[in-house]
Scaffold this active site. Structure first.
Site, short mmCIF file in Angstrom:
data_model
loop_
_atom_site.label_atom_id
_atom_site.label_comp_id
_atom_site.label_asym_id
_atom_site.label_seq_id
_atom_site.Cartn_x
_atom_site.Cartn_y
_atom_site.Cartn_z
N ARG A 1 0.80 -1.22 0.00
CA ARG A 1 0.00 0.00 0.00
C ARG A 1 0.84 1.27 0.00
O ARG A 1 0.40 2.31 -0.47
CB ARG A 1 -0.86 0.01 1.25
CG ARG A 1 -1.78 -1.16 1.35
CD ARG A 1 -2.37 -1.21 2.75
NE ARG A 1 -3.41 -2.22 2.83
CZ ARG A 1 -3.17 -3.48 3.11
NH1 ARG A 1 -1.95 -3.91 3.31
NH2 ARG A 1 -4.16 -4.34 3.17
N ARG B 1 9.10 -8.66 -4.99
CA ARG B 1 8.91 -9.99 -5.59
C ARG B 1 7.84 -9.95 -6.67
O ARG B 1 7.90 -10.63 -7.66
CB ARG B 1 8.55 -11.01 -4.50
CG ARG B 1 9.79 -11.61 -3.87
CD ARG B 1 9.42 -12.53 -2.78
NE ARG B 1 8.55 -11.87 -1.81
CZ ARG B 1 8.02 -12.44 -0.76
NH1 ARG B 1 8.22 -13.71 -0.53
NH2 ARG B 1 7.25 -11.76 0.07
N ILE C 1 11.98 3.20 6.51
CA ILE C 1 10.78 3.42 7.32
C ILE C 1 10.03 2.11 7.49
O ILE C 1 8.85 2.10 7.85
CB ILE C 1 9.83 4.48 6.71
CG1 ILE C 1 9.46 4.12 5.26
CG2 ILE C 1 10.43 5.87 6.80
CD1 ILE C 1 8.27 4.91 4.73
N ALA C 2 10.72 0.99 7.21
CA ALA C 2 10.03 -0.30 7.21
C ALA C 2 10.12 -0.97 8.58
O ALA C 2 9.22 -0.82 9.41
CB ALA C 2 10.61 -1.17 6.11
N ARG C 3 11.19 -1.69 8.82
CA ARG C 3 11.40 -2.37 10.09
C ARG C 3 12.89 -2.52 10.33
O ARG C 3 13.65 -2.71 9.38
CB ARG C 3 10.81 -3.79 10.07
CG ARG C 3 9.36 -3.91 10.45
CD ARG C 3 9.14 -3.62 11.93
NE ARG C 3 7.75 -3.76 12.30
CZ ARG C 3 6.82 -2.80 12.19
NH1 ARG C 3 7.13 -1.63 11.71
NH2 ARG C 3 5.57 -3.03 12.58
N GLU D 1 15.64 -2.09 18.28
CA GLU D 1 15.10 -0.85 18.86
C GLU D 1 14.28 -1.18 20.11
O GLU D 1 13.70 -2.27 20.19
CB GLU D 1 14.27 -0.09 17.82
CG GLU D 1 13.01 -0.82 17.38
CD GLU D 1 12.26 -0.07 16.27
OE1 GLU D 1 12.88 0.31 15.27
OE2 GLU D 1 11.05 0.09 16.44
N HIS E 1 11.05 5.71 15.40
CA HIS E 1 9.92 4.90 14.88
C HIS E 1 8.60 5.66 15.00
O HIS E 1 7.68 5.25 15.70
CB HIS E 1 9.86 3.54 15.62
CG HIS E 1 9.08 2.51 14.85
ND1 HIS E 1 9.33 1.16 14.95
CD2 HIS E 1 8.06 2.62 13.98
CE1 HIS E 1 8.50 0.49 14.18
NE2 HIS E 1 7.71 1.37 13.58
C1 GLV Z 1 4.52 0.78 12.35
O1 GLV Z 1 5.66 0.49 12.22
C2 GLV Z 1 3.43 -0.11 12.06
O2 GLV Z 1 3.69 -1.27 11.72
O3 GLV Z 1 2.28 0.31 12.16
#
Ligand code: GLV
Length: 328
Positions: free
Chosen positions: A157, A179, A238-240, A269, A287
């Protein structure tokens, strides 16, 4: 009929806790204490539902100690804190909060990428230290963002809103890799071009990571990938945490093998690799990509909607393992 019991594992908007109290016996956590795995499991005794955030690990051991648990509802789009297979095997519904945070997270990803390219944090610290005494032709010169190539690794998204800002807003060229490929009618309006990962790494001026964390995406950006990037490139995550090998990133930045990084998420983290703290070319945020007031409220309410529906016979709006519902 006795009312179900639920745990709200972290502090959350009081009005959302009140919404839950209209349906359930609620144990909340207004002091926002971080529970150990053992304490979380103990507090879930006798509870049918849990309102969680990305910080609470729901795994087989916890589920086996709490066989009465029926639903775990994350106030986050990511759900790598859930062992979904273990939940599904035990008939426990998992839910997350997609969509409501997408545009807010895209705003933040874009802001972090721009702050990184234009050295906003580094120059602000310089100013606050009182070091700004004169103009200089090369003072905090950074990298242009407009008309540069944005590379996006990951799908889902969040890709399209970031690509839309980049392509339609400031005329960036957009390439992406994942992918699976977007449908042609999704690619066309934003001019996004699908490329293989090597091309993405080699061509991106600004690389933004938006892929979910899993064993498959662990260290998707490590020393080998950083070595394929342009020395002038920036990397924004900004992912993980865990998608980037933070130690390899710190080394690449130290050796100026890439120009700069913007990081909202970190391995381990809220602890950080200390090497990142010493690097002026890194913009660091705790985060907060989804942290606008309106979006955090929407996420909390969606998690509550899921929990209420899951335990009162309704249709949870955003289930992760809906097959659990079908078999109820
Ligand atoms: C933030 O990192 C979420 O997964 O909502």
């Amino acid at each position: 009929m006795p009312r179900p019991h639920v745990l709200v594992a972290r502090a959350v908007f009081p009005e959302v806790v009140e919404r839950l109290r209209a349906h359930f016996e609620v144990e909340d956590n207004p002091g926002d204490i971080i529970y150990s795995a053992a304490e979380l499991s103990a507090r879930l005794q006798g509870k049918q539902g849990a309102f969680t955030t990305g910080s609470e690990r729901i795994d087989a051991a916890l589920l086996d100690a709490n066989a009465q648990l029926r639903a775990v509802c994350n106030m986050a789009v990511g759900y790598n804190n859930f062992d979904v297979d273990a939940c599904t095997a035990r008939g426990v519904l998992c839910t997350n909060t997609p969509d409501v945070l997408t545009e807010t997270t895209a705003d933040f990803g874009f802001a972090l990428m721009m702050a990184t390219a234009r050295r906003i944090s580094e120059s602000e610290h310089y100013l606050r230290r009182g070091e700004w005494t004169r103009w200089a032709y090369d003072m905090f010169t950074g990298r242009d963002v407009h008309a540069a190539t944005l590379g996006i690794l990951g799908m889902g998204r969040i890709v399209q809103p970031i690509a839309r800002r980049a392509a339609l807003g400031i005329g960036m060229r957009v390439i992406y890799h994942n992918r699976s490929r977007l449908a042609a009618e999704q690619e066309a309006p934003i001019g996004a071009r699908y490329v293989d990962k090597a091309t993405l790494l080699a061509q991106a001026d600004h690389l933004v990571l938006v892929l979910p964390y899993s064993a498959a995406s662990h260290h998707a950006i490590g020393a080998a990938e950083l070595a394929q990037m342009k020395p002038t490139a920036t990397l924004t995550n900004i992912a993980r945490g865990g998608i980037v090998d933070d130690a390899a990133l710190a080394q690449a930045l130290r050796e100026r093998r890439i120009a700069a990084a913007g990081l909202d998420v970190f391995e381990g983290e809220p602890q950080l690799n200390p090497a990142l703290l010493d690097l002026p070319s890194v913009v660091l945020t705790p985060h907060i990509a989804s942290a606008s007031v309106a979006t955090r409220r929407a996420m909390a309410n969606l998690a509550a909607d899921n929990l209420i529906a899951a335990l009162t016979g309704g249709a949870p709006p955003t289930p992760i393992n809906p097959q659990v519902l079908a078999s109820r």
